[in-house]
Design a protein around this motif. Structure first.
Motif, PDB file in Angstrom:
ATOM      1  N   ILE C 103       0.844  -1.192   0.000  1.00 39.70           N
ATOM      2  CA  ILE C 103       0.000   0.000   0.000  1.00 39.70           C
ATOM      3  C   ILE C 103       0.882   1.245   0.000  1.00 39.70           C
ATOM      4  CG2 ILE C 103      -1.931  -1.130   1.163  1.00 39.70           C
ATOM      5  CD1 ILE C 103      -1.011   0.377   3.728  1.00 39.70           C
ATOM      6  N   LYS C 111      14.455   7.580  -8.385  1.00 37.36           N
ATOM      7  CA  LYS C 111      13.214   8.292  -8.693  1.00 37.36           C
ATOM      8  C   LYS C 111      12.296   7.404  -9.509  1.00 37.36           C
ATOM      9  CE  LYS C 111      13.408  11.872 -11.597  1.00 37.36           C
ATOM     10  NZ  LYS C 111      12.481  11.688 -12.724  1.00 37.36           N
ATOM     11  N   GLY C 115       7.372   0.542 -11.182  1.00 36.70           N
ATOM     12  CA  GLY C 115       6.144   0.652 -10.405  1.00 36.70           C
ATOM     13  C   GLY C 115       5.971   2.024  -9.773  1.00 36.70           C
ATOM     14  N   GLY C 116       7.082   2.781  -9.672  1.00 31.04           N
ATOM     15  CA  GLY C 116       6.994   4.160  -9.215  1.00 31.04           C
ATOM     16  C   GLY C 116       6.995   4.316  -7.707  1.00 31.04           C
ATOM     17  N   GLN C 117       6.925   5.588  -7.314  1.00 30.37           N
ATOM     18  CA  GLN C 117       6.874   5.946  -5.897  1.00 30.37           C
ATOM     19  C   GLN C 117       5.404   5.980  -5.480  1.00 30.37           C
ATOM     20  OE1 GLN C 117       9.705   6.812  -4.159  1.00 30.37           O
ATOM     21  NE2 GLN C 117      11.188   7.082  -5.812  1.00 30.37           N
ATOM     22  N   VAL C 118       5.037   5.104  -4.582  1.00 25.36           N
ATOM     23  CA  VAL C 118       3.643   5.024  -4.143  1.00 25.36           C
ATOM     24  C   VAL C 118       3.581   5.469  -2.689  1.00 25.36           C
ATOM     25  CG1 VAL C 118       1.719   3.454  -3.715  1.00 25.36           C
ATOM     26  CG2 VAL C 118       3.107   3.195  -5.779  1.00 25.36           C
ATOM     27  N   LEU C 119       2.925   6.607  -2.451  1.00 24.18           N
ATOM     28  CA  LEU C 119       2.992   7.202  -1.114  1.00 24.18           C
ATOM     29  C   LEU C 119       2.150   6.465  -0.083  1.00 24.18           C
ATOM     30  CD1 LEU C 119       2.893  10.998  -2.008  1.00 24.18           C
ATOM     31  CD2 LEU C 119       4.874   9.516  -1.655  1.00 24.18           C
ATOM     32  N   GLY C 120       0.978   5.960  -0.483  1.00 21.94           N
ATOM     33  CA  GLY C 120       0.122   5.286   0.497  1.00 21.94           C
ATOM     34  C   GLY C 120      -0.345   6.245   1.574  1.00 21.94           C
TER      35      GLY C 120
END
Lengths: 194, 150, 356
Positions: C103, C111, C115-120
């Motif tokens: 999550i 960077k 799948g990228g940076q997912v802050l949740g």
């Protein structure tokens, strides 16, 4: 794995009651106690099964003799105890005569690292009579056992001499148990009433 | 007593679904479809020691314990069902064990799969999908300065 | 005499416990909390108690928090006591954190990781302003029709170049277990990680902070931080195959640290690892920093700081042990003190005698 027979009907109460019986039996060597009734697999007496359910768990490696191997699935399922070699066992289940010195006797520093042998015999309260003396007994007591291996008294003397090391034995027959802690001395008294 | 059990892969799938269902979900969906059974062990509560790996992929270490409820039952027809479910819900474990037993019975399997396992599996997948979408909604969209100027 | 005192003590203890129960409940005019409310609305406290109590069970942790009036160390103590009443049925297979339903997953060093940076759900970008409208605030997360993507672990790239040290070989050998065998030194990494995973969050934070401030020569970056649900698998002997028994929420941290190399290892990035129950980023980051610091000996670094001293860290990171030993000082020490008093009186009498 074939699972046919249940464990204790009431695991908490029944195992506590059985633990108390084992404790009393150890404290008063030779005194015969009755344990909780249960429906054991065919090769085990009710008392043997009850003692296993009470003492064996995932942290007690157990050695089984050839005959007891038939109860292996039941023990693994209900107790979770891993099967171990005799020299690595903390519990041993013997349905046939077995040598006491095959199992760990602990060390002088840690005598509790010894094995407890659960020995199923034909009967308690009849058979050959043994005179027991030692801690827990104000006066020598008589225990009648049918089915102790030949030469047991001599083997026991050697085990007793190891103190504080040595194995402890729980005798089981039918729904009855008696215990022989390593501290007890055993003498053949007379041959029993049969 | 039956000698063969279901394909372990299928069984793993339904056991995972049953382990994630609540007792009331199981009771509702299995109503009228539960086999007659006797308890062989439990239901009872105990612990599972969970493990991780050093660095994520290295040697195992003990992380800590979790509560687990388990149960084993045998149906009148002789099928033995097992359940292990995280948490302490004894009723869930017992229902899951009864269903595991019944699901191994070829005569009951497809009916129970349709009535119990598939709807629960769908609901569980939907929940996971919602979580994953919610997470995706918080994914950072980077803009380089050049892009912002244009 | 002593027996009289014990009887009086029992009555006093009963009265104290009755008052404690009333104080715990508070003003009866205010509605009582339910454990469900605590489990749902004080989730981070529940997570901390599960981690330090070393028992994953949200409902029990919530009950412990309520019973301890929110004293989280006392609550962890309650969980530790409860777990000793239960048999251990099984050991889980090591969780596959790369496969968790994440999550949240961020990296401070890549960077554009897959799948990228997912802050949740994060506090990272909140303004730390008290929200006086909080009790009435609606709680609906943003629903965007974003397509989820697999979040592959961040280390593939650098690992391939050999710039980040690889993990030790994967092994399922039974690891050391603090709950079965007493701590002995030198402690291997399996036992160290187990101790840190249930260690006091404040202690881990302080030691981690120390390593950043130069006490332990550590220059860390968060390689990856991941929060999510991982499935738990066990292999019961009666089944003979592994089964999935449910999910747990875990937080994982991969910390990377610059390493100048040694006689045996080339210059590369080394790593510290953190993993814990629940959502607790501060805990896993502290854990990863301390894990890395304790690997100093293995990497040929001089052990100069407390965080690098395995015995120092492991002997003091457990807050249940620590609180027991500190707080027992409140209990009667009348006899101990009496003997010391006698000693001091005698020393003073001796001193006065000599000075005359």
């Amino acid at each position: 794995m074939s699972i046919t027979h249940p464990g204790f009907p009431d695991p908490v109460q029944d195992s506590q009651a059985c633990f108390r019986a084992v404790l009393d039996a150890m404290a008063r060597p030779g005194q015969v106690h009755t344990v909780t009734a249960l429906d054991p697999p065919p090769m085990l007496d009710a008392a043997t099964a009850a003692v296993l359910l009470t003492l064996a768990d995932a942290d007690t490696p157990i050695w089984l003799d050839q005959a007891a191997m038939a109860a292996r699935d039941w023990i693994t399922f209900h107790c979770g105890a891993p099967i171990a070699a005799a020299t690595a066992a903390t519990l041993a289940l013997a349905l046939e005569p077995v040598r006491l010195d095959a199992f760990p006797a602990g060390t002088d520093d840690a005598p509790e690292l010894s094995a407890t042998i659960i020995l199923q015999v034909a009967a308690l309260g009849r058979g050959a009579a043994f005179e027991l003396s030692g801690p827990g007994l104000a006066a020598p007591a008589i225990l009648e056992v049918d089915g102790l291996p030949a030469g047991f008294v001599a083997e026991w003397a050697a085990n007793h001499a190891l103190f504080p090391r040595g194995v402890d034995v729980i005798l089981c027959a039918g729904d009855r148990i008696a215990a022989l802690p390593r501290t007890v001395q055993i003498r053949q008294a007379w041959f029993g009433k049969a | 007593m039956p000698v063969t059990s279901a394909n372990p892969l299928d069984r793993r799938r339904w056991m995972a679904v049953l382990a994630r269902a609540t007792a009331s979900e199981l009771a509702t969906s299995a109503e009228g479809r539960l086999p007659v059974f006797t308890r062989l062990r439990g239901p009872e509560i105990g612990l599972v020691m969970l493990r991780g790996r050093a660095g994520g992929t290295g040697p195992a270490f003990n992380l800590g314990e979790a509560t687990v409820a388990r149960c084993t039952v045998r149906t009148a027809e002789g099928w033995v069902g097992h359940a292990y479910c995280l948490g302490r819900d004894l009723r869930q474990a017992e229902l899951a064990a009864a269903l595991d037993a019944a699901l191994q019975d070829p005569a009951r399997q497809s009916e129970l799969d349709v009535a119990v396992v598939q709807p629960l599996a769908l609901a569980q997948a939907a929940r996971r999908d919602t979580l994953a979408r919610r997470a995706a909604a918080t994914k950072v969209q980077f803009f380089t300065l050049a892009t912002m100027r244009s | 005499m002593a027996y009289v005192a014990v009887k009086g003590g029992e009555r006093a203890i009963d009265a104290a416990h009755a008052w404690l129960a009333a104080e715990r409940r508070g003003d009866p005019a205010v509605p009582a909390l339910t454990t469900a409310q605590i489990a749902e609305q004080l989730g981070r406290a529940v997570d901390r108690v599960m981690a330090e109590g070393s028992l994953y069970d949200r409902e029990l942790a919530a009950l412990a928090i309520q019973q301890a009036q929110g004293d989280l160390i006392e609550a962890a103590f309650l969980l530790r006591a409860y777990r000793t009443t239960l048999p251990r049925f099984a050991y889980g297979r090591p969780v596959d954190t790369a496969a968790m339903l994440a999550i949240r997953r961020v990296s401070a060093i890549f960077k554009d990781l897959p799948g990228g940076q997912v802050l949740g759900p994060t506090y990272d970008y909140t303004h730390r302003l008290l929200d006086f409208a909080l009790p009435d605030a609606p709680a609906a997360p943003a629903e965007v029709d974003a397509e989820p993507q697999p979040l592959a672990p961040a280390f593939g790239i650098l690992g391939q170049e050999g710039l980040v040290e690889p993990d030790e070989a994967k092994s399922d050998d039974a690891p050391g277990d603090l709950t079965r065998d007493p701590l002995a030194f030198p402690a291997a990494r399996d036992v160290r990680l187990q101790a840190l995973a249930r260690g006091d969050e404040g202690f881990l934070l302080a030691l981690g902070y120390l390593t950043q401030r130069g006490y332990g020569n550590n220059h860390p970056f968060v390689g990856e931080l991941r929060v999510g649900e991982a499935s738990v698998e066990i292999e019961p002997p009666e089944l003979g195959f592994a089964i999935d028994i449910g999910d747990v929420v875990l937080t994982e941290c991969q910390m990377v640290n610059q390493f100048t190399g040694s006689r045996t290892a080339p210059p590369q990035f080394t790593r510290g690892y953190g993993l814990c129950f629940g959502h607790s980023e501060r805990r896993v980051m502290g854990m990863a920093l301390v894990d890395r610091a304790m690997r100093g000996a293995e990497l040929g670094e001089p052990a100069e700081a407390p965080a690098q001293d395995v015995e120092f860290v492991l002997s003091h990171c457990d807050n249940v042990e620590a609180t027991g030993f500190v707080e027992h000082l409140k209990l009667p020490h009348y006899v101990d003190f009496q003997s010391e008093l006698e000693t001091v009186r005698r020393m003073r009498a001796d001193a006065e005698g000599t000075s005359k």
